[in-house]
Design a protein around this motif. Structure first.
Motif, short mmCIF file in Angstrom:
data_model
loop_
_atom_site.label_atom_id
_atom_site.label_comp_id
_atom_site.label_asym_id
_atom_site.label_seq_id
_atom_site.Cartn_x
_atom_site.Cartn_y
_atom_site.Cartn_z
N ALA A 170 -11.53 -0.97 14.82
CA ALA A 170 -11.63 -0.28 13.72
C ALA A 170 -10.10 -0.31 12.79
N GLU A 171 -8.98 -0.35 13.47
CA GLU A 171 -7.88 -0.33 12.93
C GLU A 171 -7.76 -1.44 11.95
N TYR A 172 -8.18 -2.48 12.47
CA TYR A 172 -7.81 -3.95 11.87
C TYR A 172 -8.77 -3.87 10.68
N ASP A 173 -10.05 -3.38 10.76
CA ASP A 173 -11.03 -3.29 9.60
C ASP A 173 -10.20 -2.19 8.25
N GLU A 174 -9.62 -1.31 8.77
CA GLU A 174 -9.08 -0.27 7.93
C GLU A 174 -7.93 -0.92 7.27
N MET A 175 -7.02 -1.79 8.14
CA MET A 175 -5.80 -2.44 7.38
C MET A 175 -6.43 -3.53 6.38
N ALA A 229 -9.01 -3.39 4.56
CA ALA A 229 -9.74 -2.62 3.65
C ALA A 229 -8.54 -2.16 2.62
N ALA A 230 -7.60 -1.32 3.29
CA ALA A 230 -6.44 -0.68 2.38
C ALA A 230 -5.54 -2.11 1.76
N THR A 239 0.72 -1.52 0.03
CA THR A 239 -0.01 -0.14 0.06
C THR A 239 0.91 1.29 0.07
N ASP A 286 -10.10 0.67 21.26
CA ASP A 286 -10.65 0.13 20.00
C ASP A 286 -11.36 -1.18 19.88
#
Length: 143
Positions: free
Chosen positions: A131-136, A138-139, A12, A127
Motif C-alpha cells: 500500500a505504501e508503494y502504491d501511495e508513493m 500516486a503522490a 511533492t 504491508d
C-alpha cells in the motif's frame, strides 16, 4: 543510486507544505509478485535542514554513502528491496520491503558498521499489499 535500476524522481509536499523529493523504484514487479516481501521497513534520518528543509552538503554526502552501503548489502543478499527514498522537511526516509525483520536488521547493521553512530530510527509494519508503494506512486503521479 545504482545505475542499473530504474528509478523516477518527483517533487511533492509534506503535510506542512514543504518540498519533498520522492525517488521511487520502478522495477519492483518480481519482488512484489513473489509474495515474499510482505514487510515494509522505513529507515528515518532526521537532520537540521536548510530553509527549504533539505540536508546540507556534508550530511547529503554521508547519506549517499549510507544508501550505497545498504544497496550493496541487499544486492548480495536480496532479503529486502529498496523501493523509495523521500528527502525533505528535515528528514530522509528510505523505504524497503523485506522478507524478514530479523534478517533485515542484521543486514542493515552489517551495512552500516563502518559508519559512526547514525541518527536513524527503523520502523517496520506488515504491508503485504504494498500500500505504501502504491501511495508513493500516486503522490508522484507515476503510472
Amino acid at each position: 543510486m545504482s545505475e542499473e535500476l530504474d528509478w523516477w524522481t518527483s517533487p511533492t509536499e509534506s503535510d506542512s507544505g514543504r518540498l519533498i523529493m520522492v525517488t521511487g523504484r520502478k522495477d519492483v514487479k518480481k519482488f512484489r509478485e513473489s509474495g515474499k516481501y510482505k514487510i515494509r521497513a522505513e529507515i528515518t534520518w532526521k537532520y537540521p535542514g536548510n530553509a527549504a528543509g533539505m540536508p546540507d552538503e556534508p550530511t547529503a554526502t554521508v547519506m549517499e554513502s549510507v544508501q550505497e552501503a545498504m544497496e550493496a548489502s541487499f544486492k548480495k543478499d536480496p532479503v529486502a528491496v529498496m523501493t523509495g527514498v523521500y528527502t525533505g522537511d528535515d528528514e530522509r526516509n528510505w523505504i524497503f520491503y523485506t522478507t524478514s525483520v530479523h534478517i533485515f536488521g542484521r543486514k542493515i547493521n552489517e551495512a552500516l558498521a563502518p559508519f559512526d553512530l547514525l541518527p536513524i530510527t527503523i520502523y517496520t509494519e506488515n504491508d503485504p499489499e504494498w500500500a505504501e508503494y502504491d501511495e508513493m506512486r500516486a503522490a508522484s503521479e507515476i503510472n
